[in-house]
Design a protein around this motif. Structure first.
Motif, PDB file in Angstrom:
ATOM      1  N   LEU A  38       1.095  -1.296   0.196  1.00 26.35           N
ATOM      2  CA  LEU A  38      -0.089   0.120  -0.062  1.00 26.35           C
ATOM      3  C   LEU A  38       1.050   0.517  -0.482  1.00 26.35           C
ATOM      4  CD1 LEU A  38      -3.157  -1.184   2.084  1.00 26.35           C
ATOM      5  CD2 LEU A  38      -2.877  -0.249  -0.227  1.00 26.35           C
ATOM      6  N   GLY A  39       2.188   1.417   0.169  1.00 21.94           N
ATOM      7  CA  GLY A  39       3.096   2.651   0.766  1.00 21.94           C
ATOM      8  C   GLY A  39       3.636   3.034  -0.625  1.00 21.94           C
ATOM      9  N   HIS A  40       3.676   1.738  -1.750  1.00 23.41           N
ATOM     10  CA  HIS A  40       3.763   1.874  -2.812  1.00 23.41           C
ATOM     11  C   HIS A  40       3.034   2.790  -4.099  1.00 23.41           C
ATOM     12  CE1 HIS A  40       6.923  -1.432  -1.464  1.00 23.41           C
ATOM     13  NE2 HIS A  40       8.157  -0.300  -2.431  1.00 23.41           N
ATOM     14  N   ALA A  41       1.162   2.091  -3.472  1.00 23.80           N
ATOM     15  CA  ALA A  41       0.911   2.191  -4.230  1.00 23.80           C
ATOM     16  C   ALA A  41       0.280   4.095  -3.918  1.00 23.80           C
ATOM     17  CB  ALA A  41      -0.582   1.540  -4.300  1.00 23.80           C
ATOM     18  N   PHE A  42       1.021   4.515  -3.017  1.00 23.23           N
ATOM     19  CA  PHE A  42       0.207   5.719  -2.328  1.00 23.23           C
ATOM     20  C   PHE A  42       1.348   6.653  -3.356  1.00 23.23           C
ATOM     21  CE2 PHE A  42       1.050   9.171   0.767  1.00 23.23           C
ATOM     22  CZ  PHE A  42       0.097  10.080   0.783  1.00 23.23           C
ATOM     23  N   HIS A  50       6.660  12.938   1.153  1.00 22.45           N
ATOM     24  CA  HIS A  50       5.257  12.200   1.604  1.00 22.45           C
ATOM     25  C   HIS A  50       4.678  11.890   2.738  1.00 22.45           C
ATOM     26  CE1 HIS A  50       5.033   8.809  -0.206  1.00 22.45           C
ATOM     27  NE2 HIS A  50       5.596   8.903  -1.745  1.00 22.45           N
ATOM     28  N   ARG A  51       3.709  11.785   3.047  1.00 20.74           N
ATOM     29  CA  ARG A  51       3.901  11.306   4.854  1.00 20.74           C
ATOM     30  C   ARG A  51       3.676   9.890   4.010  1.00 20.74           C
ATOM     31  NH1 ARG A  51      -1.532   8.769   4.462  1.00 20.74           N
ATOM     32  NH2 ARG A  51      -3.639   9.618   2.755  1.00 20.74           N
ATOM     33  N   LEU A  52       4.190   8.672   4.994  1.00 20.63           N
ATOM     34  CA  LEU A  52       3.931   6.954   4.734  1.00 20.63           C
ATOM     35  C   LEU A  52       2.861   6.419   4.906  1.00 20.63           C
ATOM     36  CD1 LEU A  52       7.510   6.377   6.664  1.00 20.63           C
ATOM     37  CD2 LEU A  52       6.885   6.832   4.336  1.00 20.63           C
ATOM     38  N   ILE A  53       2.885   5.555   5.349  1.00 21.47           N
ATOM     39  CA  ILE A  53       1.213   4.605   5.302  1.00 21.47           C
ATOM     40  C   ILE A  53       2.006   3.137   5.991  1.00 21.47           C
ATOM     41  CG2 ILE A  53       0.208   2.348   4.244  1.00 21.47           C
ATOM     42  CD1 ILE A  53      -0.768   5.835   3.345  1.00 21.47           C
ATOM     43  N   LEU A  54       1.098   3.955   7.336  1.00 23.57           N
ATOM     44  CA  LEU A  54       2.281   2.281   8.104  1.00 23.57           C
ATOM     45  C   LEU A  54       1.107   1.425   8.537  1.00 23.57           C
ATOM     46  CD1 LEU A  54       2.566   5.603  11.138  1.00 23.57           C
ATOM     47  CD2 LEU A  54       3.913   4.367   8.877  1.00 23.57           C
ATOM     48  N   GLY A  55       1.842   0.616   9.215  1.00 23.19           N
ATOM     49  CA  GLY A  55       0.991  -1.015   9.477  1.00 23.19           C
ATOM     50  C   GLY A  55      -0.035  -0.542  11.058  1.00 23.19           C
ATOM     51  N   ALA A  56      -0.326  -1.449  11.351  1.00 27.82           N
ATOM     52  CA  ALA A  56      -0.777  -1.249  12.681  1.00 27.82           C
ATOM     53  C   ALA A  56       0.046  -1.781  13.647  1.00 27.82           C
ATOM     54  CB  ALA A  56      -1.701  -3.044  12.560  1.00 27.82           C
ATOM     55  N   ASP A  57       1.154  -2.220  13.455  1.00 27.68           N
ATOM     56  CA  ASP A  57       1.483  -1.387  14.780  1.00 27.68           C
ATOM     57  C   ASP A  57       2.142  -0.186  14.668  1.00 27.68           C
ATOM     58  OD1 ASP A  57       3.625  -1.541  12.517  1.00 27.68           O
ATOM     59  OD2 ASP A  57       5.021  -3.033  13.097  1.00 27.68           O
ATOM     60  N   ARG A  63       4.173   1.168  12.336  1.00 24.41           N
ATOM     61  CA  ARG A  63       5.736   1.510  11.793  1.00 24.41           C
ATOM     62  C   ARG A  63       5.210   1.453  10.167  1.00 24.41           C
ATOM     63  NH1 ARG A  63       9.803  -3.244  13.865  1.00 24.41           N
ATOM     64  NH2 ARG A  63      11.336  -1.947  12.798  1.00 24.41           N
ATOM     65  N   LYS A  64       6.526   1.837   9.353  1.00 23.59           N
ATOM     66  CA  LYS A  64       6.337   1.430   8.077  1.00 23.59           C
ATOM     67  C   LYS A  64       6.233   0.484   7.244  1.00 23.59           C
ATOM     68  CE  LYS A  64      10.273   1.950   5.428  1.00 23.59           C
ATOM     69  NZ  LYS A  64      10.970   2.531   4.759  1.00 23.59           N
ATOM     70  N   LEU A  65       5.626   0.340   6.216  1.00 23.19           N
ATOM     71  CA  LEU A  65       5.080  -1.115   5.841  1.00 23.19           C
ATOM     72  C   LEU A  65       6.311  -1.550   4.552  1.00 23.19           C
ATOM     73  CD1 LEU A  65       1.874   0.037   4.204  1.00 23.19           C
ATOM     74  CD2 LEU A  65       1.989  -1.804   6.648  1.00 23.19           C
ATOM     75  N   SER A  66       6.527  -2.593   4.977  1.00 22.78           N
ATOM     76  CA  SER A  66       7.998  -4.096   4.539  1.00 22.78           C
ATOM     77  C   SER A  66       7.189  -5.102   3.575  1.00 22.78           C
ATOM     78  CB  SER A  66       8.304  -4.294   5.916  1.00 22.78           C
ATOM     79  OG  SER A  66       9.458  -5.815   5.267  1.00 22.78           O
TER      80      SER A  66
END
Length: 302
Positions: free
Chosen positions: A28-32, A259-266, A268-271
């Protein structure tokens, strides 16, 4: 690799690029980031390029590259052809490195990761902290920078594997003037003071790869005429090194937008290892492109 054609743009239009690495599946971070680039290109009457950053030949694969095309097409991204693949342009990165060598601004670095780790551990065992870069990695020791030319030639002649690192202190003295970049990611355009010294003597080339991310990205952006670099906030601090290399190599300065990052439930930045946020995984679960836009906080009509 058929996809929707980009609208016609004038030769002087702004140029944007999305530049993923084919070392895993997009999330999702890449998509954003890809969609933000497309939105900004569309809003300014600009062009959007796709670049495959595959300098790491041990981790990047054709399978992942093909997955990138499928995922980007599915979310509705369109780009100009041909796609630039960094692995096809190693000679250009070597030429830029040679320019810096002739200027006396880089040196061969022979320490292995294990040796660096041991050096840092020994220093910190005395209670003194070792300096670290903005990503938290320890700065490279001065051992190789302080070697004599005779010793360097002897080690290289002996076939000792080595990288090439930028002598940051010498380089900043050579550059002379304070560095900065134009940033639009916080809203109103602003000028940000750049501090390349925070990164220490960064790697520009390794024994197993003729270029680093820092060197290849500035060379490619210049050769492709990129005017606007739109990428995640995690690369904000790296811009200082990129501006320094642009000055040293006489390359044009783009405008930067982090731009802002899309973060995971924890938090942290998505991996790429997190399959649940992968574009392909979401598509297989029945999500549609409009869902992807909503998940990353973009309106369906944007």
């Amino acid at each position: 690799m058929a996809q929707q054609a980009m609208p016609a743009a004038s030769p002087n239009s702004p140029v944007f690029r999305f530049a993923p690495s084919p070392n895993g599946l997009l999330h999702l971070g890449h998509a954003f980031s890809a969609l933000i680039n497309q939105n900004m290109a569309s809003a300014t009457g600009g062009r959007l390029l796709l670049r495959i950053e595959d300098i790491d030949l041990t981790r990047c694969t054709d399978e992942f590259e093909q997955a990138i095309y499928r995922d980007l097409q599915w979310i509705g991204l369109s780009w100009e052809e041909p796609v630039r693949r960094q692995s096809q342009h190693f000679d250009l990165y070597r030429q830029s490195l040679e320019t810096l060598r002739e200027m006396g601004l880089v040196y061969p670095a022979f320490l292995t990761r294990g040796e660096v780790k041991a050096h840092v551990a020994e220093h910190e065992a005395s209670g003194a902290a070792w300096p670290r870069d903005p990503d938290g990695s320890p700065l490279y020791p001065a051992t190789d920078r302080e070697r004599s030319d005779t010793e360097r030639r002897k080690l290289m002649a002996g076939g000792i594997r080595h990288a090439w690192r930028l002598d940051i202190a010498k380089t900043l003295a050579f550059a002379g003037t304070p560095l900065s970049w134009q940033e639009t990611g916080t809203g109103a355009p602003e000028v940000i003071a750049a501090d390349p010294s925070a990164w220490g003597d960064v790697v520009l080339s390794r024994s197993d790869a003729p270029s680093s991310y820092h060197l290849s990205v500035v060379v490619d952006d210049a050769l492709q005429g990129v005017t606007h670099v739109v990428r995640g906030r995690d690369l904000y601090e790296s811009t200082a090194i990129h501006r320094l290399l642009q000055v040293l190599l006489g390359l044009p300065e783009p405008v930067y937008h982090h731009h802002r990052l899309i973060l995971g439930a924890d938090g942290r930045k998505l991996s790429k290892s997190e399959g649940s946020t992968g574009i392909a995984a979401l598509r297989n679960e029945g999500f549609v492109p409009a869902d992807i836009r909503r998940l990353v906080g973009l309106g369906v009509g944007l």
